[in-house]
Design an enzyme around this catalytic site. Structure first.
Site, PDB file in Angstrom:
ATOM      1  CG  ASP A 100      -1.915  -1.145   1.195  1.00 26.79           C
ATOM      2  OD1 ASP A 100      -2.164  -1.608   0.282  1.00 26.79           O
ATOM      3  OD2 ASP A 100      -2.219  -1.493   2.404  1.00 26.79           O
TER       4      ASP A 100
HETATM    5  N1  URA Z   1      -1.049  -5.874   4.045  1.00 21.18           N
HETATM    6  C1  URA Z   1      -1.667  -4.700   4.021  1.00 21.18           C
HETATM    7  O1  URA Z   1      -2.768  -4.339   4.719  1.00 21.18           O
HETATM    8  N2  URA Z   1      -0.797  -3.855   3.371  1.00 21.18           N
HETATM    9  C2  URA Z   1       0.234  -4.101   2.648  1.00 21.18           C
HETATM   10  O2  URA Z   1       0.591  -3.125   2.081  1.00 21.18           O
HETATM   11  C3  URA Z   1       0.609  -5.115   2.775  1.00 21.18           C
HETATM   12  C4  URA Z   1      -0.097  -6.298   3.109  1.00 21.18           C
END
Ligand code: URA
Length: 234
Positions: A100
């Protein structure tokens, strides 16, 4: 492949710079100076610049310590992408999986599509370990809950390894990589993730890399990834 493409792919310079280097007589093919950029090379040709052999590496493998604020995409009109952090002229690089925008940590980037496909396939169960900070104390039942499959509308998360650091901090190791998976898993136990960092992807970590820095994977590391992905090295 054309000589100028070969040399610019191997980061000797931009296409324009490479043409100039060739024109100046600094490039040899099989020990003979060549001055034309559009010469087509065959597999067995040995290319040298200033008497240094330039091998053609078909694939590149980077390990980036992703900082927050960059999206995991190859290009975007509005937001900064992780590709802006990689200094490569290769146009075919892509991230192996996604983090993310606000997540930090280990992100692999390559142009090796077959390896990427295998590493991300749930079939091969590559472990990803996350450091998690939460907004509220993590429930004492977390370990027990995460140790069982967790059902979501779109998938079932396999049992995960939970390691408590203190009430607000923990590590969670998962083998899939579904959209917002760690955040969604913590929501299930009544806490919101306020900071997330992927500290390990298989055996790889960000040791020695500041946020935004990257390094090339070593030959041994690439070999090890191939083994994990159940592939034979090309
Ligand atoms: N899980 C999440 O919620 N976000 C990420 O960036 C990676 C794994």
């Amino acid at each position: 492949m054309r000589l100028d493409k070969y040399l610019s792919d191997m980061r000797i310079g931009t296409r324009k710079e490479v043409k100039e280097i060739i024109r100046k007589g600094r490039v040899k093919i099989n020990d003979s100076i060549v001055k034309k950029s559009d010469i087509h090379l065959s597999e067995s040709d040995i290319v040298m610049v200033d008497d240094r052999v330039i091998e053609y590496l078909e694939y590149e493998y980077y390990l980036l310590n992703k900082p927050a604020g960059y999206i995991t995409a190859t290009d975007d009109n509005f937001q900064k992408t992780i590709m802006e952090l990689i200094d490569s002229k290769r146009k075919d690089l892509f991230p192996l999986g996604r983090l993310d925008k606000d997540t930090e940590g280990v992100l692999l980037i390559s142009n090796d599509g077959v390896l990427g496909h295998h590493l991300l396939s749930p079939k091969y169960h590559v472990d990803k370990k996350y450091y998690v900070e939460t907004d509220k104390p993590i429930t004492p039942e977390a370990e027990e809950i995460f140790s069982k499959p967790m059902e979501f509308d779109d998938f079932v998360a396999s049992p995960a390894r939970f390691e408590r650091i203190d009430d607000y901090h923990a590590y969670l190791t998962i083998s899939e990589g579904k959209f917002h998976q760690v955040k969604r898993m913590f929501e299930r136990i009544g806490t919101r993730v306020i900071y997330l960092n992927r500290v390990e992807f298989a055996f790889l970590n960000t040791d020695g890399l500041s946020k935004g820095e990257y390094r090339h994977l070593t030959k041994e590391e690439i070999k090890e990834l191939y083994k994990l992905a159940n592939l034979n090295m090309k």
